[in-house]
Enzyme design. Structure first.
Site, PDB file in Angstrom:
ATOM      1  N   LYS A  52      -6.052  14.009  51.738  1.00 43.60           N
ATOM      2  CA  LYS A  52      -7.516  14.007  51.642  1.00 43.60           C
ATOM      3  C   LYS A  52      -7.960  13.806  50.191  1.00 43.60           C
ATOM      4  O   LYS A  52      -8.889  13.038  49.908  1.00 43.60           O
ATOM      5  CB  LYS A  52      -8.086  15.322  52.203  1.00 43.60           C
ATOM      6  CG  LYS A  52      -8.039  15.376  53.735  1.00 43.60           C
ATOM      7  CD  LYS A  52      -8.193  16.770  54.309  1.00 43.60           C
ATOM      8  CE  LYS A  52      -7.990  16.733  55.826  1.00 43.60           C
ATOM      9  NZ  LYS A  52      -7.923  18.051  56.473  1.00 43.60           N
ATOM     10  N   GLN A  96      -9.025  24.107  55.275  1.00 44.66           N
ATOM     11  CA  GLN A  96      -7.933  23.645  56.128  1.00 44.66           C
ATOM     12  C   GLN A  96      -7.490  24.764  57.071  1.00 44.66           C
ATOM     13  O   GLN A  96      -7.238  25.886  56.648  1.00 44.66           O
ATOM     14  CB  GLN A  96      -6.755  23.186  55.249  1.00 44.66           C
ATOM     15  CG  GLN A  96      -5.631  22.507  56.012  1.00 44.66           C
ATOM     16  CD  GLN A  96      -6.020  21.170  56.632  1.00 44.66           C
ATOM     17  OE1 GLN A  96      -6.829  20.426  56.100  1.00 44.66           O
ATOM     18  NE2 GLN A  96      -5.444  20.870  57.784  1.00 44.66           N
ATOM     19  N   ASP A 119     -16.405  18.979  58.626  1.00 43.96           N
ATOM     20  CA  ASP A 119     -15.458  19.099  59.747  1.00 43.96           C
ATOM     21  C   ASP A 119     -16.205  19.138  61.083  1.00 43.96           C
ATOM     22  O   ASP A 119     -15.617  18.908  62.127  1.00 43.96           O
ATOM     23  CB  ASP A 119     -14.656  20.404  59.629  1.00 43.96           C
ATOM     24  CG  ASP A 119     -13.265  20.195  59.061  1.00 43.96           C
ATOM     25  OD1 ASP A 119     -12.693  19.106  59.280  1.00 43.96           O
ATOM     26  OD2 ASP A 119     -12.753  21.127  58.416  1.00 43.96           O
TER      27      ASP A 119
HETATM   28  N1  GUN Z   1      -6.317  21.474  60.919  1.00 39.78           N
HETATM   29  C1  GUN Z   1      -5.942  20.492  61.775  1.00 39.78           C
HETATM   30  N2  GUN Z   1      -6.890  19.535  61.844  1.00 39.78           N
HETATM   31  C2  GUN Z   1      -7.870  19.917  61.010  1.00 39.78           C
HETATM   32  C3  GUN Z   1      -9.113  19.328  60.637  1.00 39.78           C
HETATM   33  O1  GUN Z   1      -9.515  18.262  61.100  1.00 39.78           O
HETATM   34  N3  GUN Z   1      -9.832  20.026  59.731  1.00 39.78           N
HETATM   35  C4  GUN Z   1      -9.432  21.212  59.220  1.00 39.78           C
HETATM   36  N4  GUN Z   1     -10.230  21.841  58.372  1.00 39.78           N
HETATM   37  N5  GUN Z   1      -8.287  21.790  59.537  1.00 39.78           N
HETATM   38  C5  GUN Z   1      -7.519  21.134  60.434  1.00 39.78           C
END
Ligand code: GUN
Length: 296
Positions: A52, A96, A119
Site C-alpha cells: 500500500k 490493517q 476501507d
Molecule cells: N485485512 C484483510 N483485508 C483488509 C482490508 O481490505 N483492509 C484492512 N484494513 N485490513 C484488511
C-alpha cells in the site's frame, strides 16, 4: 478454455487514471494523503502494508504510517486514530486487520472519522452502501465489480451466487451486486444468493450461478461439479498452502482453478485476479476522499 480476467491489468488501468487525477489535485494544492496503521507482526499484513505504501508513492499520494508493536494498548491505538482524524493532510485512514488478540476491532473501526474511512468498514459507510447512497465503496468488493464492468460482463438479471458472508467481502458484495443504481452510477441489478457453511445443497446452488463468486478463505473449495458450464467465476480467496519451494508456501484461491477453468466462460486467476484490485480501489477511495474534503 475460459477467458482469463486479468486483475493486474485492470488494476494498472485504474492506477493510470488515478495518476492523472492526483496530478490535477496536487496542482490545486490538494495532495491526497493516506495513513496506514499496522499493529503487531502478522507476516501477510506486513506484505499488504508495504505494498500500500509503495502504491501511494507511485501515484503521488502522500503516505504516512504507524507501525506499532503487538503490545500496543487499546487507548494508545485509539490515540493514533484520533491523531490522523485531526490531520488535515490525511484523507484516508486504514487500520490493517486482523488486530492482535486483546484489541477491540469494532471500537477502532468506529473511532475512524467516517469521512476518512477509505476501507468502508465504519457502520455509517456500510449502511450507506446498503441503501444505495455510498460515500465510499469497500475496496475488494469494488475491485470485483470493476473487473466485471471493465470486461463488459452482463450482470442485469443474472443469478449471482456469493459463497461467503464476511463483513469485508461477502455481505457488501451481495448488496452491491443486487443494487440497481448508485446515485447516477449504474449498479449491477443482479439476483443474488449468499451461501455459507450452513447452506444446504451448496454444490447445486453454486451450479445454478451465472456468476459465481468465491470468498470463503478455503483453498480449492469450489470444484468443477459446482460450476455451470459457461459461468463467470470470480475467486476472491488468497490462501497459503505448503509447497516445496524457497518460501515453503504458495498462494491459491478458493477455486480449484485447473479443474474449473475449462468449464467457465471467464475466470480470475490467483494470484493476479481480484488481489491487485483491492489496492487500486483503496487508492481510488483516497483520491475520492481528497476531492470530497477539498469541496468542503
Ligand atoms: N485485512 C484483510 N483485508 C483488509 C482490508 O481490505 N483492509 C484492512 N484494513 N485490513 C484488511
Amino acid at each position: 478454455m475460459a477467458q482469463i480476467l486479468d486483475g493486474k491489468k485492470v488494476s494498472e488501468a485504474v492506477q493510470q487514471e488515478l495518476v492523472q487525477e492526483v496530478a490535477a489535485l496536487v496542482a490545486q494544492g490538494n495532495r491526497p494523503g493516506l495513513a496506514v496503521v499496522l499493529v503487531g507482526d502478522d507476516p501477510a499484513s506486513k506484505v499488504y502494508v508495504g505494498s500500500k505504501q509503495r502504491t501511494c508513492e507511485k501515484l503521488g499520494i502522500l503516505s504516512k504510517s504507524s507501525i506499532l508493536p503487538a503490545s500496543t494498548t487499546q487507548q494508545e491505538l485509539l490515540a493514533v486514530i484520533d491523531q490522523y482524524n485531526a490531520d488535515p493532510e490525511i484523507h484516508g485512514i486504514l487500520c490493517q486487520l486482523p488486530l492482535p488478540k486483546g484489541l477491540n476491532e469494532a471500537e477502532v473501526i468506529n473511532r475512524i472519522d467516517p469521512a476518512k474511512d477509505v476501507d468502508c468498514f465504519h457502520p455509517d459507510n456500510v449502511g450507506r452502501v446498503l441503501i444505495g447512497e455510498p460515500r465510499f465503496l469497500p475496496c475488494t468488493p469494488h475491485g470485483v465489480v470493476q473487473i466485471i464492468k471493465r470486461y463488459n460482463i452482463e450482470t442485469e438479471g443474472k443469478h449471482v451466487v456469493v459463497v461467503g458472508r464476511s463483513n469485508i467481502v461477502g455481505k457488501p458484495l451481495a448488496a452491491m451486486m443486487m443494487q440497481k443504481e448508485y446515485g447516477s452510477n449504474m449498479g449491477c441489478n443482479s439476483t443474488v444468493t449468499v451461501c455459507h457453511s450452513a447452506t444446504k445443497n451448496l454444490p447445486e446452488v453454486c451450479a445454478s450461478a451465472d456468476i459465481l463468486i468465491a470468498a470463503i478463505g478455503k483453498a480449492n473449495f469450489i470444484t468443477a461439479d459446482m460450476v455451470k458450464p459457461g459461468a463467470v467465476v470470480i475467486d476472491v480467496g488468497i490462501n497459503r498452502i505448503d509447497a516445496n519451494n524457497e518460501k515453503g508456501y504458495k498462494l491459491v484461491g478458493d477455486v480449484d482453478y485447473d479443474a474449473v477453468a475449462p468449464k467457465a466462460s471467464s475466470i480470475t486467476p490467483v494470484p493476479g485476479g481480484v488481489g491487485p484490485m483491492t489496492i487500486a480501489m483503496l487508492m481510488y477511495n483516497t483520491v475520492m476522499s481528497c476531492k470530497l474534503h477539498a469541496k468542503k
